[in-house]
Design an enzyme around this catalytic site. Structure first.
Site, PDB file in Angstrom:
ATOM      1  CE1 TYR A 105     -37.090 -40.860  31.637  1.00  0.00           C
ATOM      2  CE2 TYR A 105     -39.075 -41.606  30.505  1.00  0.00           C
ATOM      3  CZ  TYR A 105     -37.862 -40.930  30.493  1.00  0.00           C
ATOM      4  OH  TYR A 105     -37.428 -40.343  29.342  1.00  0.00           O
TER       5      TYR A 105
ATOM      6  CE  LYS B 117     -71.478 -38.595  25.204  1.00  0.00           C
ATOM      7  NZ  LYS B 117     -72.386 -38.306  26.327  1.00  0.00           N
TER       8      LYS B 117
ATOM      9  CG  MET C  42     -44.214 -38.827  24.856  1.00  0.00           C
ATOM     10  SD  MET C  42     -43.325 -37.377  24.309  1.00  0.00           S
ATOM     11  CE  MET C  42     -43.590 -36.261  25.660  1.00  0.00           C
TER      12      MET C  42
HETATM   13  C1  LIG Z   1     -73.139 -39.459  26.406  1.00  0.00           C
HETATM   14  C2  LIG Z   1     -74.590 -39.519  26.679  1.00  0.00           C
HETATM   15  C3  LIG Z   1     -75.279 -40.727  26.550  1.00  0.00           C
HETATM   16  C4  LIG Z   1     -74.603 -42.019  26.243  1.00  0.00           C
HETATM   17  O1  LIG Z   1     -74.094 -42.567  27.429  1.00  0.00           O
HETATM   18  P1  LIG Z   1     -73.437 -44.018  27.438  1.00  0.00           P
HETATM   19  O2  LIG Z   1     -73.147 -44.271  28.860  1.00  0.00           O
HETATM   20  O3  LIG Z   1     -72.207 -43.915  26.612  1.00  0.00           O
HETATM   21  O4  LIG Z   1     -74.444 -44.926  26.840  1.00  0.00           O
HETATM   22  C5  LIG Z   1     -76.644 -40.711  26.743  1.00  0.00           C
HETATM   23  N1  LIG Z   1     -77.289 -39.575  27.057  1.00  0.00           N
HETATM   24  C6  LIG Z   1     -76.658 -38.404  27.193  1.00  0.00           C
HETATM   25  C7  LIG Z   1     -77.432 -37.187  27.553  1.00  0.00           C
HETATM   26  C8  LIG Z   1     -75.297 -38.330  27.022  1.00  0.00           C
HETATM   27  O5  LIG Z   1     -74.667 -37.164  27.163  1.00  0.00           O
END
Ligand SMILES: *Cc1c(COP(=O)(O)O)cnc(C)c1O
Length: 368
Positions: free
Chosen positions: A256, A35, A304
């Site tokens: 800054y 993801k 930046m």
């Molecule tokens: C993102 C996610 C994972 C993976 O989690 P990690 O901590 O990166 O291993 C597993 N299960 C679900 C439902 C997630 O949304």
């Protein structure tokens, strides 16, 4: 010449880390979680390193499409399921497995016209209180799904809130087990932290595990443990070069807000990397950084497009010297992303996901 910043994706390290997930749960199939554009690595680049996974888990239908375009024919799981009824058509067309976490998603399935019945993962809320059916509603949801001609097979899953920390997972496992004990179907409960810390406990490795952050070379429980402890390798290097140096006298300030003031003569380097590249602005003076592979620290506020580094430990450095913000530096030097994240009050996940679009990314191919 383009600005000297770039990100490298180490596909061999992705493959190595995936193996580490397998070693932790040898009897389970492994979902590589890709993801958020593979945690900022790029779905296509990550796929090169993670293609030995048993399946890919993600959220966006568009990312699922990209995996199918790479000719991945194996399982793909939508971790949040469908967002609207017509997503089910995409699931049918691309053969996507999907989470069902709400009654409304069952209604959509019941109204869906499909030739091939779907594989679904029924999600139970065992205490995280984000997605899923409550324990007392899970059995009814399972029965409803199981009776639908649109459904081929129902698997069971839940998600842990504290697999990386003190509280652990036992309380949620107890809730999950009690509510699902006599239901048939495959199970999937473990995220990276559970794979690394709890995989030997009953029911945790189960039929599938969901390996996210561990694939990307970040320790989910840093600073309690680091990637060396877990046998993981960095998969993303962010590097740039020094584009200037400044000789400071006592009392001279940097950047800054003049938050850093030299108390002795010193030389600083100015690196071409700032928060517009995804480097965290909250990383204050003292954040670790490598110059020519030598560990030193940042000084002053991150701007930046630039940040300043203390050249005390690397007096030979000058304009053009290589600066490693995180990942693999020259001469085998290594700076885990978790150390930088920790200095900025965040986690490795956020830094890798926040790599800015203006940074050119290059995959370092698998050694053949
Ligand atoms: C993102 C996610 C994972 C993976 O989690 P990690 O901590 O990166 O291993 C597993 N299960 C679900 C439902 C997630 O949304």
């Amino acid at each position: 010449m383009p600005r000297p910043i770039e990100a490298l994706i180490h596909t061999d390290a992705l493959a190595h880390n995936l193996q580490r997930a397998r070693a932790g749960a040898p009897d389970s199939r492994v979902w590589a979680v890709v993801k958020a554009n593979a945690y900022g690595h790029g779905v296509e680049r990550a796929f090169t390193g993670l293609r030995a996974a048993d399946g890919f888990a993600l959220l966006d239908l568009e990312e699922a499409q990209r995996l199918r375009a790479l000719d991945w024919r194996g399982p793909i799981l939508l971790l949040e399921g469908c967002f609207e009824p017509r997503d089910l058509e995409t699931c049918s067309r691309l053969n996507l497995w999907h989470v069902v976490h709400d009654e409304t998603q069952i209604d959509w399935l019941a109204a869906h016209k499909t030739h091939q019945p779907h594989r679904v993962f029924l999600k139970m809320n065992s205490g995280m209180n984000r997605l899923g059916f409550r324990p007392e509603s899970t059995r009814a949801a399972w029965a409803r799904l199981n009776a639908l001609p649109q459904v081929a097979e129902v698997s069971l899953m839940t998600h842990f809130s504290d697999a990386d920390g003190e509280r652990g997972i036992a309380h949620q496992m107890a809730v999950f087990d009690a509510a699902t004990r006599d239901l048939p179907g495959e199970r999937c409960v473990a995220n990276s932290a559970a794979v690394l810390r709890h995989a030997r406990e009953a029911g945790v490795a189960a039929d599938w595990v969901r390996a996210g952050i561990l694939c990307y070379g970040s320790a989910p429980d840093f600073p309690a443990h680091d990637i060396v402890h877990w046998g993981l390798r960095p998969t993303m290097t962010l590097r740039t070069k020094l584009i200037a140096t400044q000789a400071l006298q006592p009392g001279d300030s940097v950047g800054y807000g003049s938050t850093f003031v030299a108390d002795a003569p010193m030389t600083i380097g100015i690196a071409a990397c700032g928060y517009a590249d995804g480097y965290p602005r909250h990383a204050g003076t003292g954040t670790p950084v490598l110059v020519e592979g030598v560990r030193t620290r940042t000084v002053g506020r991150v701007s930046m497009d630039m940040l300043a580094v203390d050249l005390g430990p690397v007096p030979q450095a000058g304009l053009g010297s290589e600066v490693t913000l995180w990942g693999d530096g020259p001469n085998g030097a290594r700076l885990p992303i978790d150390e930088v994240a920790h200095a900025a009050g965040t986690i490795g996940y956020e830094l890798m996901c926040a790599l800015a679009p203006r940074v050119p990314v290059r995959a370092v191919p698998l050694a053949s």
